[in-house]
Design a protein around this motif. Sequence first.
Motif, PDB file in Angstrom:
ATOM      1  N   LEU A   1       9.702  -8.601   9.799  1.00 34.08           N
ATOM      2  CA  LEU A   1       9.144  -9.495   8.782  1.00 34.08           C
ATOM      3  C   LEU A   1       8.829  -8.620   7.574  1.00 34.08           C
ATOM      4  CD1 LEU A   1       6.770 -11.528  11.126  1.00 34.08           C
ATOM      5  CD2 LEU A   1       8.889 -12.374  10.076  1.00 34.08           C
ATOM      6  N   GLY A   2       9.792  -8.507   6.676  1.00 31.44           N
ATOM      7  CA  GLY A   2       9.701  -7.527   5.608  1.00 31.44           C
ATOM      8  C   GLY A   2       9.449  -8.141   4.246  1.00 31.44           C
ATOM      9  N   LEU A   3       8.840  -7.357   3.371  1.00 29.59           N
ATOM     10  CA  LEU A   3       8.687  -7.735   1.972  1.00 29.59           C
ATOM     11  C   LEU A   3       9.571  -6.841   1.124  1.00 29.59           C
ATOM     12  CD1 LEU A   3       7.144  -9.557  -0.057  1.00 29.59           C
ATOM     13  CD2 LEU A   3       5.562  -7.649  -0.376  1.00 29.59           C
ATOM     14  N   ASN A   4      10.271  -7.435   0.167  1.00 35.02           N
ATOM     15  CA  ASN A   4      11.120  -6.690  -0.755  1.00 35.02           C
ATOM     16  C   ASN A   4      10.421  -6.480  -2.096  1.00 35.02           C
ATOM     17  OD1 ASN A   4      13.181  -6.710   1.136  1.00 35.02           O
ATOM     18  ND2 ASN A   4      14.197  -8.492   0.260  1.00 35.02           N
TER      19      ASN A   4
ATOM     20  N   TRP B   1      14.011  -3.934   0.957  1.00 32.09           N
ATOM     21  CA  TRP B   1      14.510  -3.156  -0.179  1.00 32.09           C
ATOM     22  C   TRP B   1      13.391  -3.030  -1.203  1.00 32.09           C
ATOM     23  CZ3 TRP B   1      18.136  -5.267  -4.489  1.00 32.09           C
ATOM     24  CH2 TRP B   1      18.611  -4.203  -5.266  1.00 32.09           C
ATOM     25  N   THR B   2      12.964  -1.798  -1.503  1.00 31.40           N
ATOM     26  CA  THR B   2      11.789  -1.607  -2.341  1.00 31.40           C
ATOM     27  C   THR B   2      12.069  -1.732  -3.829  1.00 31.40           C
ATOM     28  OG1 THR B   2      12.129   0.798  -2.355  1.00 31.40           O
ATOM     29  CG2 THR B   2      10.684  -0.127  -0.635  1.00 31.40           C
ATOM     30  N   GLN B   3      13.305  -1.514  -4.286  1.00 32.26           N
ATOM     31  CA  GLN B   3      13.576  -1.534  -5.722  1.00 32.26           C
ATOM     32  C   GLN B   3      13.329  -2.918  -6.322  1.00 32.26           C
ATOM     33  OE1 GLN B   3      17.501   0.724  -4.932  1.00 32.26           O
ATOM     34  NE2 GLN B   3      17.074   1.107  -7.101  1.00 32.26           N
ATOM     35  N   GLU B   4      12.789  -2.934  -7.541  1.00 32.71           N
ATOM     36  CA  GLU B   4      12.437  -4.170  -8.222  1.00 32.71           C
ATOM     37  C   GLU B   4      13.203  -4.285  -9.541  1.00 32.71           C
ATOM     38  OE1 GLU B   4      11.682  -7.034  -8.465  1.00 32.71           O
ATOM     39  OE2 GLU B   4       9.576  -7.429  -8.938  1.00 32.71           O
ATOM     40  N   VAL B   5      13.612  -5.495  -9.892  1.00 27.04           N
ATOM     41  CA  VAL B   5      14.270  -5.720 -11.177  1.00 27.04           C
ATOM     42  C   VAL B   5      13.285  -5.434 -12.309  1.00 27.04           C
ATOM     43  CG1 VAL B   5      15.364  -7.419 -12.684  1.00 27.04           C
ATOM     44  CG2 VAL B   5      15.842  -7.439 -10.240  1.00 27.04           C
TER      45      VAL B   5
ATOM     46  N   SER C   1      14.429   3.698  -6.186  1.00 26.53           N
ATOM     47  CA  SER C   1      14.146   3.493  -4.771  1.00 26.53           C
ATOM     48  C   SER C   1      12.996   4.398  -4.345  1.00 26.53           C
ATOM     49  CB  SER C   1      15.395   3.816  -3.948  1.00 26.53           C
ATOM     50  OG  SER C   1      15.144   3.608  -2.574  1.00 26.53           O
ATOM     51  N   PHE C   2      12.300   4.014  -3.295  1.00 32.19           N
ATOM     52  CA  PHE C   2      11.240   4.869  -2.769  1.00 32.19           C
ATOM     53  C   PHE C   2      11.812   6.196  -2.279  1.00 32.19           C
ATOM     54  CE2 PHE C   2       7.404   2.072  -1.401  1.00 32.19           C
ATOM     55  CZ  PHE C   2       7.291   1.583  -2.690  1.00 32.19           C
ATOM     56  N   THR C   3      11.025   7.220  -2.418  1.00 30.13           N
ATOM     57  CA  THR C   3      11.345   8.512  -1.819  1.00 30.13           C
ATOM     58  C   THR C   3      10.862   8.521  -0.370  1.00 30.13           C
ATOM     59  OG1 THR C   3       9.223   9.462  -2.454  1.00 30.13           O
ATOM     60  CG2 THR C   3      11.044   9.642  -4.054  1.00 30.13           C
ATOM     61  N   LEU C   4      11.285   9.531   0.373  1.00 32.00           N
ATOM     62  CA  LEU C   4      10.808   9.682   1.750  1.00 32.00           C
ATOM     63  C   LEU C   4       9.281   9.753   1.773  1.00 32.00           C
ATOM     64  CD1 LEU C   4      11.315  10.210   4.776  1.00 32.00           C
ATOM     65  CD2 LEU C   4      11.490  12.647   4.224  1.00 32.00           C
ATOM     66  N   GLU C   5       8.713  10.466   0.817  1.00 32.41           N
ATOM     67  CA  GLU C   5       7.258  10.619   0.785  1.00 32.41           C
ATOM     68  C   GLU C   5       6.555   9.283   0.552  1.00 32.41           C
ATOM     69  OE1 GLU C   5       9.160  14.390   0.424  1.00 32.41           O
ATOM     70  OE2 GLU C   5       9.424  12.574  -0.786  1.00 32.41           O
TER      71      GLU C   5
ATOM     72  N   TYR D   1       5.951  -7.728  -4.420  1.00 33.07           N
ATOM     73  CA  TYR D   1       4.541  -7.472  -4.178  1.00 33.07           C
ATOM     74  C   TYR D   1       3.733  -7.771  -5.436  1.00 33.07           C
ATOM     75  CZ  TYR D   1       0.194  -5.018  -3.266  1.00 33.07           C
ATOM     76  OH  TYR D   1      -1.139  -4.722  -3.124  1.00 33.07           O
ATOM     77  N   LEU D   2       4.166  -7.223  -6.582  1.00 33.38           N
ATOM     78  CA  LEU D   2       3.527  -7.511  -7.859  1.00 33.38           C
ATOM     79  C   LEU D   2       4.483  -8.287  -8.755  1.00 33.38           C
ATOM     80  CD1 LEU D   2       1.840  -4.082  -8.698  1.00 33.38           C
ATOM     81  CD2 LEU D   2       0.712  -6.141  -7.831  1.00 33.38           C
ATOM     82  N   ARG D   3       3.984  -9.275  -9.437  1.00 37.86           N
ATOM     83  CA  ARG D   3       4.817 -10.059 -10.338  1.00 37.86           C
ATOM     84  C   ARG D   3       4.924  -9.365 -11.697  1.00 37.86           C
ATOM     85  NH1 ARG D   3       2.058 -14.457 -10.317  1.00 37.86           N
ATOM     86  NH2 ARG D   3       1.258 -14.644 -12.437  1.00 37.86           N
ATOM     87  N   ASN D   4       6.159  -8.998 -12.080  1.00 35.33           N
ATOM     88  CA  ASN D   4       6.352  -8.460 -13.419  1.00 35.33           C
ATOM     89  C   ASN D   4       6.868  -9.559 -14.343  1.00 35.33           C
ATOM     90  OD1 ASN D   4       9.148  -8.682 -13.036  1.00 35.33           O
ATOM     91  ND2 ASN D   4       9.424  -6.497 -12.585  1.00 35.33           N
ATOM     92  N   ARG D   5       7.212  -9.207 -15.570  1.00 41.19           N
ATOM     93  CA  ARG D   5       7.630 -10.205 -16.556  1.00 41.19           C
ATOM     94  C   ARG D   5       9.147 -10.328 -16.646  1.00 41.19           C
ATOM     95  NH1 ARG D   5       3.321  -8.043 -21.164  1.00 41.19           N
ATOM     96  NH2 ARG D   5       1.509  -8.044 -19.761  1.00 41.19           N
ATOM     97  N   VAL D   6       9.830  -9.792 -15.652  1.00 43.21           N
ATOM     98  CA  VAL D   6      11.288  -9.888 -15.591  1.00 43.21           C
ATOM     99  C   VAL D   6      11.692 -10.809 -14.452  1.00 43.21           C
ATOM    100  CG1 VAL D   6      13.443  -8.599 -15.320  1.00 43.21           C
ATOM    101  CG2 VAL D   6      11.530  -7.587 -16.588  1.00 43.21           C
ATOM    102  N   ARG D   7      11.328 -10.452 -13.234  1.00 41.47           N
ATOM    103  CA  ARG D   7      11.611 -11.332 -12.096  1.00 41.47           C
ATOM    104  C   ARG D   7      10.661 -12.526 -12.084  1.00 41.47           C
ATOM    105  NH1 ARG D   7      14.283 -10.231  -7.332  1.00 41.47           N
ATOM    106  NH2 ARG D   7      14.030  -7.996  -7.541  1.00 41.47           N
ATOM    107  N   ASN D   8       9.419 -12.319 -12.544  1.00 42.24           N
ATOM    108  CA  ASN D   8       8.418 -13.394 -12.613  1.00 42.24           C
ATOM    109  C   ASN D   8       8.036 -13.942 -11.248  1.00 42.24           C
ATOM    110  OD1 ASN D   8       8.408 -13.403 -15.528  1.00 42.24           O
ATOM    111  ND2 ASN D   8      10.357 -14.495 -15.431  1.00 42.24           N
ATOM    112  N   ARG D   9       8.232 -13.132 -10.216  1.00 42.23           N
ATOM    113  CA  ARG D   9       7.931 -13.575  -8.856  1.00 42.23           C
ATOM    114  C   ARG D   9       7.091 -12.491  -8.177  1.00 42.23           C
ATOM    115  NH1 ARG D   9      11.121 -16.811  -5.519  1.00 42.23           N
ATOM    116  NH2 ARG D   9      12.964 -16.514  -6.816  1.00 42.23           N
TER     117      ARG D   9
END
Length: 378
Positions: A52-55, A101-105, A118-122, A339-347
């Motif tokens: 059950l993942g969040l992108n 997938w952690t990357q966000e538009v 993308s997230f680093t290993l750390e 996770y956080l809504r930005n002004r590009v994806r708006n979600r």
Amino acid sequence: MNRRTFLAHSCATTLLAAAPARAAVKQGFFTVAQRGGRWWLLTPEGKPFFSLGLNHIDSSPLRYAETGDLWQKKYGNSTKRWLEEAVRRDLLDWGFNSVGWTQEVVIRGETIHRHSPSFTLEEYQWLGLPYCHLLPFAETHQWDNEVRLPDFYSRDFEDWCDYVARSQCSRFADDSKLIGYFYTDCPVWVHTSRLNKWKGPLFDPQKLETDAGRAELRKLATRYYQVTHTAIRRYDPHHLILGDRYEANAPLPIEVVESALPYVDVLCFQDFKDPVAHLAQWHRQTGKPVLWADGAKNVPDMATAPGKQIRNGGQWYADVLKGLRNNSGCIGAHLCGAYLRNRVRNRGLRDEFEQPDNEDLAAIKEAHREMKQWAAAF
């Protein structure tokens, strides 16, 4: 999806799907197996696990000028603190058990469409949850309007894949929290979008009208999956290969999927329309485990006014999860998020001031509670 996608060669495809793509199953890593009459991810300890993942997890909305000193004051300019103190706490509280997938538009324009790094290993370690990681082997995403298509037969492509695997997989190889590797997000095998028609698809769909054309596509796709698989296994012999995240609502020739089957462990799909039906069709046809790798109620819309909220559709998501329980091949569901809504994806489940979307979150939390109760029975 056209009808030929699901009907052609279905018997042969099912036979091809039996063996997983992993070089070896090793205790201490996620794998896939059948338990209780269905497919599951198995944890490194061998326990059934429904992902059950969040992108889309990116902290930059907290640094809009309008948010003032929120980022500095609350997190001391530390991504580590943000992931440990905010993101991990929230995801667990909301019932998520993994990260997709952690990357966000971050820009979606007529000439540039890009995601955050993308997230680093750390960063994955600071978050401390099971996760999937996307490898940038080929920028053939249906949303990419900048990068020319690669030549899969070239030495350049082989060398690039080796670099990607050498630089990333060699570092991830021993991490028990890594579920597996994604490739391209919605590859344009035979379709394009409005903004990338200039470069065309990877393969001319008109050629699919002949046996010779279909054989040509099979050869091309096989080359792609062989090269990428070999590059990963050179540096990481154990983790799952999740492969491309296909767009379930675009044409997807069976030749591409059949070519992938020997080289991937799971078939993954983005679907903002009917993931329950589409994933059921693909599992029935191939016998492979399937993952709903991305999706939410509302289809992304470039015309949405900046700053206007697009709801994730918590109740719609809950209904999808119920439907996916009836698919004996489905091993997980990853919400588009973010996770956080930005002004590009708006979600997003929180806005740039970290205010939560309580209405959607209430439905999401209850849906996750029901899913975990259902999974516990196995």
